[in-house]
Design an enzyme around this catalytic site. Structure first.
Site, PDB file in Angstrom:
ATOM      1  N   TRP A 187      -1.277  15.290   3.519  1.00  0.00           N
ATOM      2  CA  TRP A 187      -1.868  15.358   4.855  1.00  0.00           C
ATOM      3  C   TRP A 187      -1.989  16.831   5.237  1.00  0.00           C
ATOM      4  O   TRP A 187      -1.042  17.596   5.072  1.00  0.00           O
ATOM      5  CB  TRP A 187      -1.026  14.634   5.921  1.00  0.00           C
ATOM      6  CG  TRP A 187      -1.599  14.905   7.275  1.00  0.00           C
ATOM      7  CD1 TRP A 187      -2.731  14.360   7.797  1.00  0.00           C
ATOM      8  CD2 TRP A 187      -1.129  15.868   8.243  1.00  0.00           C
ATOM      9  NE1 TRP A 187      -2.991  14.915   9.038  1.00  0.00           N
ATOM     10  CE2 TRP A 187      -2.033  15.829   9.332  1.00  0.00           C
ATOM     11  CE3 TRP A 187      -0.033  16.747   8.296  1.00  0.00           C
ATOM     12  CZ2 TRP A 187      -1.882  16.645  10.455  1.00  0.00           C
ATOM     13  CZ3 TRP A 187       0.121  17.554   9.416  1.00  0.00           C
ATOM     14  CH2 TRP A 187      -0.795  17.493  10.479  1.00  0.00           C
ATOM     15  N   GLU A 228      -4.102  11.239   3.463  1.00  0.00           N
ATOM     16  CA  GLU A 228      -3.954  10.728   4.836  1.00  0.00           C
ATOM     17  C   GLU A 228      -4.978  11.348   5.777  1.00  0.00           C
ATOM     18  O   GLU A 228      -5.040  12.559   5.953  1.00  0.00           O
ATOM     19  CB  GLU A 228      -2.535  11.036   5.343  1.00  0.00           C
ATOM     20  CG  GLU A 228      -2.287  10.543   6.764  1.00  0.00           C
ATOM     21  CD  GLU A 228      -0.864  10.792   7.240  1.00  0.00           C
ATOM     22  OE1 GLU A 228      -0.081  11.454   6.507  1.00  0.00           O
ATOM     23  OE2 GLU A 228      -0.518  10.351   8.351  1.00  0.00           O
ATOM     24  N   LYS A 230      -7.007  11.700   9.615  1.00  0.00           N
ATOM     25  CA  LYS A 230      -6.605  11.821  11.012  1.00  0.00           C
ATOM     26  C   LYS A 230      -7.838  12.013  11.874  1.00  0.00           C
ATOM     27  O   LYS A 230      -8.868  12.493  11.410  1.00  0.00           O
ATOM     28  CB  LYS A 230      -5.653  13.015  11.152  1.00  0.00           C
ATOM     29  CG  LYS A 230      -4.993  13.124  12.507  1.00  0.00           C
ATOM     30  CD  LYS A 230      -3.779  14.045  12.439  1.00  0.00           C
ATOM     31  CE  LYS A 230      -3.184  14.238  13.803  1.00  0.00           C
ATOM     32  NZ  LYS A 230      -1.864  14.854  13.762  1.00  0.00           N
ATOM     33  N   ASP A 261      -2.402   5.888   8.869  1.00  0.00           N
ATOM     34  CA  ASP A 261      -1.377   6.143   9.886  1.00  0.00           C
ATOM     35  C   ASP A 261      -1.833   5.463  11.178  1.00  0.00           C
ATOM     36  O   ASP A 261      -2.965   5.686  11.642  1.00  0.00           O
ATOM     37  CB  ASP A 261      -1.214   7.658  10.086  1.00  0.00           C
ATOM     38  CG  ASP A 261      -0.109   8.013  11.074  1.00  0.00           C
ATOM     39  OD1 ASP A 261      -0.117   7.460  12.194  1.00  0.00           O
ATOM     40  OD2 ASP A 261       0.737   8.853  10.745  1.00  0.00           O
ATOM     41  N   HIS A 264      -3.653   7.494  13.918  1.00  0.00           N
ATOM     42  CA  HIS A 264      -4.710   8.438  13.546  1.00  0.00           C
ATOM     43  C   HIS A 264      -6.127   7.941  13.773  1.00  0.00           C
ATOM     44  O   HIS A 264      -7.052   8.361  13.103  1.00  0.00           O
ATOM     45  CB  HIS A 264      -4.538   8.877  12.088  1.00  0.00           C
ATOM     46  CG  HIS A 264      -3.360   9.787  11.917  1.00  0.00           C
ATOM     47  ND1 HIS A 264      -3.117  10.491  10.777  1.00  0.00           N
ATOM     48  CD2 HIS A 264      -2.367  10.118  12.772  1.00  0.00           C
ATOM     49  CE1 HIS A 264      -2.016  11.209  10.921  1.00  0.00           C
ATOM     50  NE2 HIS A 264      -1.537  10.989  12.122  1.00  0.00           N
ATOM     51  N   HIS A 288       1.530   4.528   7.251  1.00  0.00           N
ATOM     52  CA  HIS A 288       2.429   5.287   8.116  1.00  0.00           C
ATOM     53  C   HIS A 288       2.553   4.484   9.389  1.00  0.00           C
ATOM     54  O   HIS A 288       1.681   4.537  10.264  1.00  0.00           O
ATOM     55  CB  HIS A 288       1.877   6.683   8.397  1.00  0.00           C
ATOM     56  CG  HIS A 288       2.331   7.692   7.387  1.00  0.00           C
ATOM     57  ND1 HIS A 288       2.122   9.042   7.517  1.00  0.00           N
ATOM     58  CD2 HIS A 288       3.018   7.532   6.228  1.00  0.00           C
ATOM     59  CE1 HIS A 288       2.648   9.666   6.477  1.00  0.00           C
ATOM     60  NE2 HIS A 288       3.185   8.774   5.680  1.00  0.00           N
ATOM     61  N   ASP A 296      -1.986  10.242  19.407  1.00  0.00           N
ATOM     62  CA  ASP A 296      -1.135  10.224  18.213  1.00  0.00           C
ATOM     63  C   ASP A 296       0.267  10.717  18.554  1.00  0.00           C
ATOM     64  O   ASP A 296       0.717  11.743  18.060  1.00  0.00           O
ATOM     65  CB  ASP A 296      -1.794  11.121  17.145  1.00  0.00           C
ATOM     66  CG  ASP A 296      -0.997  11.158  15.858  1.00  0.00           C
ATOM     67  OD1 ASP A 296      -0.377  10.149  15.519  1.00  0.00           O
ATOM     68  OD2 ASP A 296      -1.015  12.214  15.194  1.00  0.00           O
ATOM     69  N   ASP A 298       3.298   9.421  18.077  1.00  0.00           N
ATOM     70  CA  ASP A 298       4.420   9.149  17.181  1.00  0.00           C
ATOM     71  C   ASP A 298       5.664   8.641  17.895  1.00  0.00           C
ATOM     72  O   ASP A 298       6.774   9.084  17.614  1.00  0.00           O
ATOM     73  CB  ASP A 298       4.739  10.391  16.336  1.00  0.00           C
ATOM     74  CG  ASP A 298       3.672  10.675  15.308  1.00  0.00           C
ATOM     75  OD1 ASP A 298       3.524   9.860  14.390  1.00  0.00           O
ATOM     76  OD2 ASP A 298       2.970  11.699  15.438  1.00  0.00           O
ATOM     77  N   ASP A 328       6.465   6.699  10.263  1.00  0.00           N
ATOM     78  CA  ASP A 328       6.116   8.062  10.673  1.00  0.00           C
ATOM     79  C   ASP A 328       6.162   8.174  12.191  1.00  0.00           C
ATOM     80  O   ASP A 328       5.187   7.882  12.866  1.00  0.00           O
ATOM     81  CB  ASP A 328       4.723   8.441  10.135  1.00  0.00           C
ATOM     82  CG  ASP A 328       4.402   9.911  10.400  1.00  0.00           C
ATOM     83  OD1 ASP A 328       5.328  10.645  10.824  1.00  0.00           O
ATOM     84  OD2 ASP A 328       3.248  10.323  10.203  1.00  0.00           O
TER      85      ASP A 328
END
Ligand code: RNT
Ligand code: ZN
Length: 422
Positions: A187, A228, A230, A261, A264, A288, A296, A298, A328
């Site tokens: 990533w 990955e 995004k 992810d 993302h 993820h 995003d 997380d 993640d």
């Protein structure tokens, strides 16, 4: 206590049997699904390249300053052990290259070698865990322009290509030593804050850099490559070089694993619907599992509808061998060990409810166009006694129940974390 858990399980198992679902088998299957536990939740994506250094940047950011963060390799390993003792099943460790063991002497990213990770491999081996790996393309002076593999300067691109090449070799050696393929996930944060004048050139450079990075053939029994995508990051709001379309094309044409992810994509776009689409064209997926809150962000994974949908898609695909599941998220505003435990246990609960689904019956309803029964059963399943099955699974795995694990974290906080003054 244990007795009531066993009794509740016996009743639940019976109720599932009436639907044609074998709860015992679901638990066996659950035990065979490893989750890759991300090391970076333990220290807010800091890493150990330089003692005491705060490494952030690259469009990712942990917020909060909850006390007790791991400051050394030893502390992080101790915290991981604590978290793992509260998560049922055997899992994997997902390591970032910036968590290297450099013996206190700075080693730059284009210089890392297997020996800087051997102590982690030994740690995983002792615990009979597999490992996954990530080159670190952020938190570095050569990433400060906001570009790495797609940087206009060839020398900077070359630096990052070299880092990636080394990481793949290290990943393959991890996988070989541990007897289970390492997923090495690329990533990069590359992108523009504001509207680009040229969207094409960076993507062409990225494609070329990736081809150079992946040029060496490695044994897929030891290392699997993932890429990955995004949508945007902090400071890269207008354009991300490695967008979803870019990497989807790359993964399909180069037969790499695609990493999806959950955070993302556009805020209303979900990865649960992408799994079956992408699996038709790539050799495998890396997930993820994360929780975006408006962006995003997380956040720690909770047991929400999308998590359950992702778990159902994983299980229904029947391709667990091709789907690698990682977490993640990074929340520095709550106890970091609790964050690992909450997120991991929720993912396992979601997988369990998916494994307890009478999949054939639902498919038959659908095949007969009986959407009434399909909807009625899906809603009925929500009130089936899966928590009794989950509690029994924890008990069987010698892991505290839902109501008890927090006490263990609190004790650890008093005995260990509160003595760290960072
Ligand atoms: C960043 C990506 C990436 C990182 C980790 C630390 O947006 O999600 O996976 O979170 O590499
Ligand atoms: Zn990610």
């Amino acid at each position: 206590m244990d007795k009531t858990i066993e009794q509740a399980y016996a009743l639940a198992r019976e109720q599932y049997a009436q639907l044609g679902v074998d709860a015992e088998k679901a638990l066996e299957q659950l035990a065979g699904i490893p989750i890759s536990l991300h090391c970076w939740q333990g220290d807010d994506v800091g890493g150990f390249e330089r003692a005491g250094a705060e490494l952030s940047g690259g469009g990712i950011q942990a917020t909060g300053n909850y006390p007790g963060k791991a400051r050394t390799l030893e502390e992080l390993r101790k915290d991981l052990d604590k978290a793992l003792s509260l998560i049922p099943g055997r899992h994997r460790l997902n390591l970032h290259a910036c968590y290297l063991d450099n013996g206190g002497r700075f080693v730059d990213r284009d210089q890392i070698e297997l020996r800087h990770f051997q102590s982690w491999i030994d740690w995983a081996k002792e615990r009979r865990m597999g490992m996954d790996f990530n080159p670190t393309f952020f938190s570095h002076p050569k990433a400060a322009d906001g570009f790495t593999l797609s940087h206009p300067d060839k020398a900077i691109r070359q630096f990052w290509i070299e880092h990636g090449i080394r990481c793949r070799r290290i990943g393959a050696e991890m996988g070989r030593q541990l007897g289970s393929a390492t997923v090495t996930n690329v990533w990069i944060p590359d992108g523009f804050k504001d509207i680009p004048a040229d969207r094409t050139a960076p993507r062409e450079r990225l494609k070329e850099s990736l081809d150079a990075l992946f040029a060496e053939r490695l044994d897929p029994r030891c290392n699997l490559d993932a890429v990955e995508s995004k949508l945007f990051g902090i400071g890269a709001e207008s354009y991300t070089v490695g967008s979803h379309e870019f990497y989807l094309g790359y993964a399909v044409s180069r037969q790499k694993l695609l990493c999806l992810d959950a955070g993302h994509f556009h805020p209303t776009e979900v990865i649960s619907d992408k799994i079956s689409s992408v699996l038709a064209f790539v050799p495998g997926l890396l997930l993820h599992v994360s929780r975006p809150v408006r962006w995003d962000s997380d956040h720690v994974v909770i047991l929400d509808d999308e998590l359950r949908a992702v778990a159902r898609e994983i299980v229904r695909s029947g391709r667990l061998d091709r789907i690698h599941i990682g977490l993640d998220f990074f929340d520095a505003s709550i106890n970091r060990i609790a964050a690992w435990v909450i997120g991991s246990r929720n993912l396992l609960k979601a997988l369990l409810t998916a494994l307890l689904e009478p999949a054939d019956t639902l498919r038959q309803f659908e095949g007969r166009f009986d959407y009434t029964a399909r909807l009625a059963w899906m809603e009925m399943l929500k009130t089936m006694p899966w928590p009794a099955v989950w509690e029994y699974y924890c008990l069987k795995n010698n892991v505290p129940s839902e109501r008890r694990w927090l006490e263990e974290v609190r004790r650890y906080e008093t005995d260990v974390l509160s003595k760290r003054n960072s």
